[in-house]
Design a protein around this motif. Structure first.
Motif, PDB file in Angstrom:
ATOM      1  N   THR A  42       0.883  -1.093   0.073  1.00  0.00           N
ATOM      2  CA  THR A  42       0.069  -0.047  -0.034  1.00  0.00           C
ATOM      3  C   THR A  42       0.892   1.187   0.002  1.00  0.00           C
ATOM      4  OG1 THR A  42      -0.095   0.103   2.374  1.00  0.00           O
ATOM      5  CG2 THR A  42      -1.843  -1.147   1.398  1.00  0.00           C
ATOM      6  N   SER A  43       0.200   2.367  -0.395  1.00  0.00           N
ATOM      7  CA  SER A  43       1.007   3.708  -0.447  1.00  0.00           C
ATOM      8  C   SER A  43      -0.079   4.694   0.499  1.00  0.00           C
ATOM      9  CB  SER A  43       1.152   4.020  -1.791  1.00  0.00           C
ATOM     10  OG  SER A  43       1.855   3.224  -2.313  1.00  0.00           O
ATOM     11  N   ARG A  44       0.798   5.640   1.266  1.00  0.00           N
ATOM     12  CA  ARG A  44      -0.014   6.764   1.638  1.00  0.00           C
ATOM     13  C   ARG A  44       0.446   8.184   1.105  1.00  0.00           C
ATOM     14  NH1 ARG A  44       2.268   5.125   6.348  1.00  0.00           N
ATOM     15  NH2 ARG A  44       2.636   7.351   6.654  1.00  0.00           N
ATOM     16  N   LEU A  45      -0.461   9.110   0.734  1.00  0.00           N
ATOM     17  CA  LEU A  45      -0.031  10.260   0.298  1.00  0.00           C
ATOM     18  C   LEU A  45      -1.293  11.119   0.683  1.00  0.00           C
ATOM     19  CD1 LEU A  45      -1.037  10.588  -3.321  1.00  0.00           C
ATOM     20  CD2 LEU A  45      -0.789   8.262  -2.530  1.00  0.00           C
ATOM     21  N   LEU A  46      -0.741  12.552   0.576  1.00  0.00           N
ATOM     22  CA  LEU A  46      -1.507  13.575   0.822  1.00  0.00           C
ATOM     23  C   LEU A  46      -1.953  14.435  -0.335  1.00  0.00           C
ATOM     24  CD1 LEU A  46      -2.189  15.555   3.246  1.00  0.00           C
ATOM     25  CD2 LEU A  46       0.103  16.830   2.835  1.00  0.00           C
ATOM     26  N   ALA A  47      -3.171  14.517  -0.579  1.00  0.00           N
ATOM     27  CA  ALA A  47      -3.851  15.007  -1.655  1.00  0.00           C
ATOM     28  C   ALA A  47      -4.991  15.865  -1.340  1.00  0.00           C
ATOM     29  CB  ALA A  47      -4.118  13.715  -2.646  1.00  0.00           C
ATOM     30  N   ARG A  48      -5.285  16.386  -2.627  1.00  0.00           N
ATOM     31  CA  ARG A  48      -6.678  17.032  -2.201  1.00  0.00           C
ATOM     32  C   ARG A  48      -7.287  17.272  -3.512  1.00  0.00           C
ATOM     33  NH1 ARG A  48      -4.912  22.913  -0.246  1.00  0.00           N
ATOM     34  NH2 ARG A  48      -6.013  24.231  -1.871  1.00  0.00           N
ATOM     35  N   ARG A  49      -8.664  17.579  -3.756  1.00  0.00           N
ATOM     36  CA  ARG A  49      -9.242  17.539  -4.962  1.00  0.00           C
ATOM     37  C   ARG A  49     -10.115  18.888  -4.813  1.00  0.00           C
ATOM     38  NH1 ARG A  49     -13.621  12.811  -5.836  1.00  0.00           N
ATOM     39  NH2 ARG A  49     -11.734  11.764  -6.217  1.00  0.00           N
ATOM     40  N   ASP A  50     -10.003  19.443  -6.343  1.00  0.00           N
ATOM     41  CA  ASP A  50     -10.819  20.802  -6.442  1.00  0.00           C
ATOM     42  C   ASP A  50     -10.662  21.871  -5.218  1.00  0.00           C
ATOM     43  OD1 ASP A  50     -11.875  19.462  -8.699  1.00  0.00           O
ATOM     44  OD2 ASP A  50     -13.687  18.592  -7.613  1.00  0.00           O
ATOM     45  N   GLY A  51      -9.482  21.973  -4.940  1.00  0.00           N
ATOM     46  CA  GLY A  51      -8.880  23.085  -3.896  1.00  0.00           C
ATOM     47  C   GLY A  51      -9.719  22.620  -2.558  1.00  0.00           C
ATOM     48  N   GLY A  52     -10.214  21.513  -2.098  1.00  0.00           N
ATOM     49  CA  GLY A  52     -10.858  21.146  -1.069  1.00  0.00           C
ATOM     50  C   GLY A  52      -9.835  21.311   0.282  1.00  0.00           C
ATOM     51  N   PRO A  53     -10.158  20.436   1.251  1.00  0.00           N
ATOM     52  CA  PRO A  53      -9.028  20.178   2.297  1.00  0.00           C
ATOM     53  C   PRO A  53      -7.968  18.810   2.000  1.00  0.00           C
ATOM     54  CG  PRO A  53     -11.363  18.970   2.824  1.00  0.00           C
ATOM     55  CD  PRO A  53     -11.440  19.874   1.673  1.00  0.00           C
ATOM     56  N   TRP A  54      -7.115  18.983   2.552  1.00  0.00           N
ATOM     57  CA  TRP A  54      -5.846  17.990   2.445  1.00  0.00           C
ATOM     58  C   TRP A  54      -6.451  16.715   3.006  1.00  0.00           C
ATOM     59  CZ3 TRP A  54      -2.473  18.396  -1.081  1.00  0.00           C
ATOM     60  CH2 TRP A  54      -1.834  19.748  -1.466  1.00  0.00           C
ATOM     61  N   THR A  55      -6.410  15.707   2.328  1.00  0.00           N
ATOM     62  CA  THR A  55      -6.625  14.245   2.868  1.00  0.00           C
ATOM     63  C   THR A  55      -5.443  13.526   2.606  1.00  0.00           C
ATOM     64  OG1 THR A  55      -8.812  14.879   1.720  1.00  0.00           O
ATOM     65  CG2 THR A  55      -8.559  12.522   2.321  1.00  0.00           C
ATOM     66  N   GLU A  56      -5.426  12.469   3.603  1.00  0.00           N
ATOM     67  CA  GLU A  56      -4.486  11.353   3.693  1.00  0.00           C
ATOM     68  C   GLU A  56      -5.104  10.272   2.799  1.00  0.00           C
ATOM     69  OE1 GLU A  56      -2.403   8.282   6.693  1.00  0.00           O
ATOM     70  OE2 GLU A  56      -2.208  10.502   7.101  1.00  0.00           O
ATOM     71  N   LEU A  57      -4.703   9.952   1.510  1.00  0.00           N
ATOM     72  CA  LEU A  57      -5.332   8.773   0.855  1.00  0.00           C
ATOM     73  C   LEU A  57      -4.300   7.598   1.379  1.00  0.00           C
ATOM     74  CD1 LEU A  57      -5.736  10.436  -2.612  1.00  0.00           C
ATOM     75  CD2 LEU A  57      -7.537  10.199  -0.605  1.00  0.00           C
ATOM     76  N   HIS A  58      -5.088   6.450   1.484  1.00  0.00           N
ATOM     77  CA  HIS A  58      -4.518   5.015   1.511  1.00  0.00           C
ATOM     78  C   HIS A  58      -4.705   4.311   0.256  1.00  0.00           C
ATOM     79  CE1 HIS A  58      -3.392   5.086   5.825  1.00  0.00           C
ATOM     80  NE2 HIS A  58      -4.287   6.297   5.714  1.00  0.00           N
ATOM     81  N   VAL A  59      -3.826   3.663  -0.557  1.00  0.00           N
ATOM     82  CA  VAL A  59      -4.097   3.332  -1.917  1.00  0.00           C
ATOM     83  C   VAL A  59      -3.397   1.999  -2.067  1.00  0.00           C
ATOM     84  CG1 VAL A  59      -3.925   3.764  -4.337  1.00  0.00           C
ATOM     85  CG2 VAL A  59      -4.037   5.801  -2.811  1.00  0.00           C
ATOM     86  N   VAL A  60      -4.025   1.102  -2.481  1.00  0.00           N
ATOM     87  CA  VAL A  60      -3.386  -0.355  -2.654  1.00  0.00           C
ATOM     88  C   VAL A  60      -2.597  -0.233  -4.088  1.00  0.00           C
ATOM     89  CG1 VAL A  60      -4.958  -1.732  -1.425  1.00  0.00           C
ATOM     90  CG2 VAL A  60      -5.559  -1.202  -3.552  1.00  0.00           C
ATOM     91  N   SER A  61      -1.861  -1.074  -4.287  1.00  0.00           N
ATOM     92  CA  SER A  61      -1.069  -1.160  -5.532  1.00  0.00           C
ATOM     93  C   SER A  61      -1.790  -1.043  -6.887  1.00  0.00           C
ATOM     94  CB  SER A  61      -0.011  -2.475  -5.594  1.00  0.00           C
ATOM     95  OG  SER A  61       0.664  -2.614  -4.390  1.00  0.00           O
ATOM     96  N   ALA A  62      -3.050  -1.651  -6.724  1.00  0.00           N
ATOM     97  CA  ALA A  62      -3.942  -1.783  -8.024  1.00  0.00           C
ATOM     98  C   ALA A  62      -4.432  -0.323  -8.268  1.00  0.00           C
ATOM     99  CB  ALA A  62      -4.941  -2.628  -7.805  1.00  0.00           C
ATOM    100  N   GLY A  63      -4.039   0.593  -7.390  1.00  0.00           N
ATOM    101  CA  GLY A  63      -4.876   1.965  -7.562  1.00  0.00           C
ATOM    102  C   GLY A  63      -5.849   2.274  -6.815  1.00  0.00           C
TER     103      GLY A  63
END
Length: 80
Positions: A42-63
């Protein structure tokens, strides 16, 4: 198998590939900050969508994004 996968999810856990994970997250309109933190599958990364709040995403290898958590500066998730 990770929680919140769609019924019938049969993709085997494979080593995490940061390039694949970033591509999948960006194709879902997330804007990322920094490099993903990669563990075995898995991977963890910091992201946001459409200028919204920052979110920590947890993503499996398949995306597949399987967890979204609010990012808090005091927890060290957000860069100053």
């Amino acid at each position: 198998m990770k929680p919140n996968h769609a019924p019938g999810y049969k993709h085997a856990d494979v080593p995490a590939d940061p390039t694949h994970v970033l591509g999948a997250v960006k194709s879902d309109r997330w804007v990322t900050q920094g490099d993903p933190a990669v563990s075995r599958s898995t991977s963890r990364l910091l992201a946001r969508r459409d200028g919204g709040p920052w979110t920590e995403l947890h993503v499996v290898s398949a995306g597949t994004i399987y967890k979204r958590k609010t990012a808090y500066a005091e927890k060290g998730s957000l860069a100053a």
